[in-house]
Structures are given as C-alpha cells and as structure tokens.
Scaffold this active site. Structure first.
Site: not given
Ligand SMILES: [Zn+2]
Length: 209
Positions: A75, A94, A121
């Site tokens: 990835e 990720h 937040y």
C-alpha cells in the site's frame, strides 16, 4: 515538519508500537510513512507494527519506486500519492482500526463527508472524511482517486478496508487517526438515535482539512 532520517525512523517505530499495542491495528495490517526530503520512509511489506525496528523500514521516492531497504508495503503507493498531493504534510498513517472499518462498510455514506461532525475535536483534528471506492488491497487503480481526494481531505476511509490520515507530523497524524476511530465508534453508537451534529458553520470554522 522536516524530519531527519533517524528522527523519522524512530517516529514511525514509536507510533507503530503504540498503534499495535492499543489494538488500533492487528496482525500484519497497517502502514505508516514519513517524508524525508525527496524520499519517503514507509513500513515494509508483511511486517507487524508491533515488532517493527528502525532498520526494517523501506525507502521509496515520491513516484512510489523502491529505492532502499526492505520491500515496501504493497500500500506504499497510497502513501506516495497522498504526500504528493499534500506538500505541507509529512506523515501518513493507514490502519485497519475496527470501528473505522465498520463505518467504511455502511451503505449510503456521503463520499465527501462520510462521518458527520459529532464533536468539535473531530472537526478540528480530522475535518470532512472522504470515502474512497473499494479496490482490493494493493490495487494501484486506487492511486489516482487517492491523489485527487487527498488534496482536500486529510482523512479518508477506504471502503471495506480502513482509515488513512495525513498530517504535518507523526504525532498529529496519530491524533487524527485516533480521533477518526473514536468518532467512528460514536457514530455507530448514535446513528440510530437521531444524534445531533455540529452546526455546519461551526464545523467548517473548526475544520482541519
Ligand atoms: Zn490496508
């Protein structure tokens, strides 16, 4: 943030151990990257974030080519694409964090704003989360989508797969990833209860994207 190579290696390893130790990703899932000048340090393929060491990391360039070290995560192209399109950011994380993955499997999400701004937040640390279409893990057909969408969204969900966040440094990327995961959990808890969300003007005033 401009990282030296040793600082980047240590920051990736510290974050990886923290993510794994707290169950925010599992098995051999999850990958992290940090920009160091013209290169990107990224976690190697087939590695567990729980046992990563600074010498394990792969070096790629911004086109995703393998330059040095172990073979990069399959990835890694996603990290390179996001860092190309976000020049002010230096870190990408990720994971396959459970609640974020669960949300990424829901039907009828808004692809430009997949998780509503339930809390301040979330708006501040993540902003509007984009949903990217499903591709098999490692399918580089995802690359042009990610590069285009990342320009306007620091937080993304890969459909049926998991969250990706970019930020100026690893600590901020960790904050964003954790805020995204917690908000995904709140979203699932509140979804059927008609929870209110932040006023859209307030959400955009606070927004981090
Ligand atoms: Zn993944």
């Amino acid at each position: 943030v401009r990282y030296t190579e040793p600082a980047a290696r240590q920051a990736i390893v510290d974050a990886a151990h923290s993510l794994f130790g707290r169950g925010l990703t599992h098995g051999r899932t999850g990958n992290l990257s940090v920009r160091v000048g013209p290169f990107i340090l990224v976690t190697p393929t087939g590695s567990s974030l729980g046992t990563l060491t600074p010498d394990d990391l792969s070096v790629i360039d911004h086109a995703g080519n393998h330059i040095d070290g172990q073979a990069p995560s399959k990835e890694a192209f996603l990290h390179a694409a996001i860092l190309r399109s976000r020049p002010a950011d230096s870190a990408v994380i990720h994971t396959h964090s459970t609640y974020s993955v669960a949300v990424s499997c829901l039907p009828d999400l808004d692809p430009a704003d997949a998780i509503p701004p339930i809390t301040a937040y979330f708006a501040m640390r993540v902003g509007q989360v984009a949903l990217l279409p499903y591709y098999a893990p490692g399918d580089s057909a995802l690359e042009p989508h990610a590069e285009r969408i990342a320009g306007e969204h620091r937080g993304m969900l890969l459909a049926k797969h998991g969250p990706v966040v970019a930020a100026k440094d690893v600590e901020s990327a960790m904050d964003a990833l954790e805020e995204l995961e917690q908000t995904a959990k709140l979203f699932l808890l509140l979804r059927d209860r008609g929870a209110t969300v932040l006023d859209p003007i307030e959400a955009s005033r606070l927004s981090a994207s």
